[in-house]
Write a protein that holds these residues in place. Structure first.
Motif, PDB file in Angstrom:
ATOM      1  N   LEU A 307       0.841  -1.202   0.000  1.00  0.00           N
ATOM      2  CA  LEU A 307       0.000   0.000   0.000  1.00  0.00           C
ATOM      3  C   LEU A 307       0.874   1.250   0.000  1.00  0.00           C
ATOM      4  N   GLN A 308       1.942   1.267   0.795  1.00  0.00           N
ATOM      5  CA  GLN A 308       2.836   2.415   0.817  1.00  0.00           C
ATOM      6  C   GLN A 308       3.427   2.679  -0.570  1.00  0.00           C
ATOM      7  N   LEU A 309       3.851   1.609  -1.245  1.00  0.00           N
ATOM      8  CA  LEU A 309       4.421   1.768  -2.584  1.00  0.00           C
ATOM      9  C   LEU A 309       3.378   2.270  -3.572  1.00  0.00           C
ATOM     10  N   MET A 310       2.127   1.816  -3.440  1.00  0.00           N
ATOM     11  CA  MET A 310       1.055   2.280  -4.325  1.00  0.00           C
ATOM     12  C   MET A 310       0.770   3.767  -4.105  1.00  0.00           C
ATOM     13  N   LEU A 311       0.904   4.209  -2.847  1.00  0.00           N
ATOM     14  CA  LEU A 311       0.606   5.604  -2.535  1.00  0.00           C
ATOM     15  C   LEU A 311       1.709   6.554  -2.985  1.00  0.00           C
ATOM     16  N   ARG A 315       4.093   3.975 -10.653  1.00  0.00           N
ATOM     17  CA  ARG A 315       4.323   2.752 -11.428  1.00  0.00           C
ATOM     18  C   ARG A 315       3.694   1.526 -10.786  1.00  0.00           C
ATOM     19  N   VAL A 316       3.438   1.592  -9.489  1.00  0.00           N
ATOM     20  CA  VAL A 316       3.060   0.386  -8.750  1.00  0.00           C
ATOM     21  C   VAL A 316       1.580   0.032  -8.927  1.00  0.00           C
ATOM     22  N   ARG A 339      -7.883  -2.199  -2.047  1.00  0.00           N
ATOM     23  CA  ARG A 339      -9.046  -2.468  -2.915  1.00  0.00           C
ATOM     24  C   ARG A 339      -9.648  -1.156  -3.435  1.00  0.00           C
ATOM     25  N   LYS A 340      -9.708  -0.161  -2.563  1.00  0.00           N
ATOM     26  CA  LYS A 340     -10.271   1.125  -2.985  1.00  0.00           C
ATOM     27  C   LYS A 340      -9.388   1.779  -4.041  1.00  0.00           C
ATOM     28  N   VAL A 341      -8.068   1.713  -3.849  1.00  0.00           N
ATOM     29  CA  VAL A 341      -7.145   2.265  -4.857  1.00  0.00           C
ATOM     30  C   VAL A 341      -7.383   1.596  -6.207  1.00  0.00           C
TER      31      VAL A 341
END
Length: 448
Positions: A307-311, A315-316, A339-341
């Motif tokens: 989640l941290q990498l997605m935020l 690219r993630v 899931r929300k992302v």
């Protein structure tokens, strides 16, 4: 678009095609394309059949379904790929790769029974339609649908078998917190035949007007039991209360109790008492382990890091959207935010971490997002590798959960020989899959 084909009327057409390309028979067998007999002979699984390609959420072909082209009643109408390392029918919805965006835009999904009905709906312009793969809807299916919408319309065949399938499918959907409606087609129609006879607009009207599941079920019960008699009222009340008890949302439970009370002409308080008594009986027969309130699932450490990498790295998110399977995630806060992302990204509405911090965000979500944005993260050149490690760790954890669940199932008494053999084969398949996933410390790649 649908990758529909034909399997020749031959016992070795696929075999010969593979041999000419030096593809090993063992690989064909693992993929479910050929069958090996007890004496070692190998032959094509699919012969003289119309072939439907079964794709995963990313549009990759993972299995096939072959429909008979003759009127021979001694043959199965459909022959499907067996479960393989890349195909588990209880975790895949036909046409979801094509329907995802339409489901998000429509804010609900329509579930049919089979490939032909689903394809007919898509070709008519109803693109938010999917189908389970030769099985009733499962908990995995429900969790997948929950990623894209909060409402599901069940549109199964009008015959008794179809309506019974709708009932079986409702339980996992209710447990997942999804709102359910049931579209009933007239006569003996299925969606494909109805479209051919009437066109798309009447079908769209039926979907739009589809009643809620409890309205559908109440009508079904009043046809089986005379609601004018005390005996009939009691039977209806007892059966529908069992279903109301499965609804996780208090507001929806209250609404269904009100609706049932009005239909039966009894006080709502009487049905509330029936619901309390049912729950008391349910708790009484449950084992101590079942009556203990489950602790909140903290989730896997890899969920928080991913989640941290997605935020923090654009690219993630597309990488996770492409590779993450829905059942790899827990019910923890980090998983719910992931899931929300993914829902927002699929709808082209992802605008970074601020998208998660709206008025509906919990205090816990605010605290977690804030903490992750403040914590150290991997150097930019190491982020793709770190994300890959997280995905591998989540996949391994999911397979290990499946492994333990099957071992528990094997320990249950009363299994038939065929069931034991099938479960043992699943264990072997899981072991093979696990052997290909390295045991990684997900924090190793995260060090800056």
């Amino acid at each position: 678009r649908w990758r529909i084909g034909y399997a020749p009327e031959s016992w070795d057409a696929c075999l010969n095609w593979a041999r000419a390309r030096k593809i090993p028979e063992a690989l064909l067998e693992t993929a479910g394309l050929v069958v090996r007999t007890d004496d070692g002979r190998v032959y094509d699984r699919f012969r003289d059949r119309l072939m439907f390609s079964i794709c995963d959420e990313q549009g990759r072909v993972v299995a096939f379904s072959g429909r008979i082209l003759t009127a021979d009643k001694e043959q199965a109408k459909y022959v499907n790929s067996p479960e393989t390392p890349i195909f588990q029918k209880g975790k895949l919805l036909f046409a979801l790769d094509k329907a995802r965006r339409a489901i998000i835009e429509a804010k609900f999904a329509v579930v049919c029974e089979g490939q032909v009905d689903t394809i007919a709906c898509h070709e008519a312009g109803l693109e938010h339609v999917v189908a389970p793969q030769g099985t009733a809807l499962t908990e995995h299916h429900a969790r997948i649908l929950k990623r894209y919408a909060d409402e599901v319309v069940l549109m199964f065949d009008a015959d008794t078998a179809g309506q019974n399938a709708a009932m079986r499918s409702a339980e996992p959907l209710l447990a997942a917190g999804l709102v359910i409606r049931v579209a009933t087609l007239p006569g003996e129609h299925d969606p494909d035949s109805f479209l051919k006879a009437n066109g798309v607009e009447p079908l769209q009207e039926i979907i739009t007007a589809a009643p809620g599941f409890f309205t559908f079920y109440l009508e079904r019960l009043t046809k089986l039991h005379d609601a004018r008699t005390d005996r009939g009222k009691l039977q209806i009340a007892q059966q529908i209360v069992e279903w109301i008890a499965k609804v996780p949302h208090a507001v929806l439970r209250a609404s269904q109790l009100q609706q049932t009370a009005m239909k039966l002409g009894v006080p709502e308080s009487a049905l509330q008492q029936e619901l309390r008594q049912y729950r008391q009986r349910d708790r009484t027969v449950a084992t101590p382990a079942e009556t203990t309130a489950p602790a909140e699932d903290p989730g896997h450490p890899a969920e928080t890091l991913l989640l941290q990498l997605m935020l923090t790295d654009e690219r993630v998110v597309p990488l996770v959207q492409q590779q993450l399977a829905a059942d790899w995630l827990s019910t923890g806060t980090a998983a719910e935010l992931m899931r929300k992302v993914l829902r927002l990204h699929a709808a082209a509405a992802w605008n970074g971490h601020t998208s998660l911090l709206g008025a509906d965000a919990s205090d816990e979500a605010h605290r977690l997002v804030t903490r992750l944005l403040e914590e150290k993260r991997p150097a930019p050149e190491r982020i793709p590798a770190a994300a890959g490690d997280c995905l591998a760790a989540l996949k391994r954890a999911a397979l290990e959960r499946q492994f333990q669940a099957i071992k528990l199932r094997l320990a249950q008494p009363g299994l038939s020989g065929n069931e034991v053999t099938a479960l043992q084969q699943q264990i072997l398949d899981l072991r093979r899959n696990l052997d290909h996933i390295p045991r990684l410390s997900v924090w190793r790649s995260a060090k800056p």
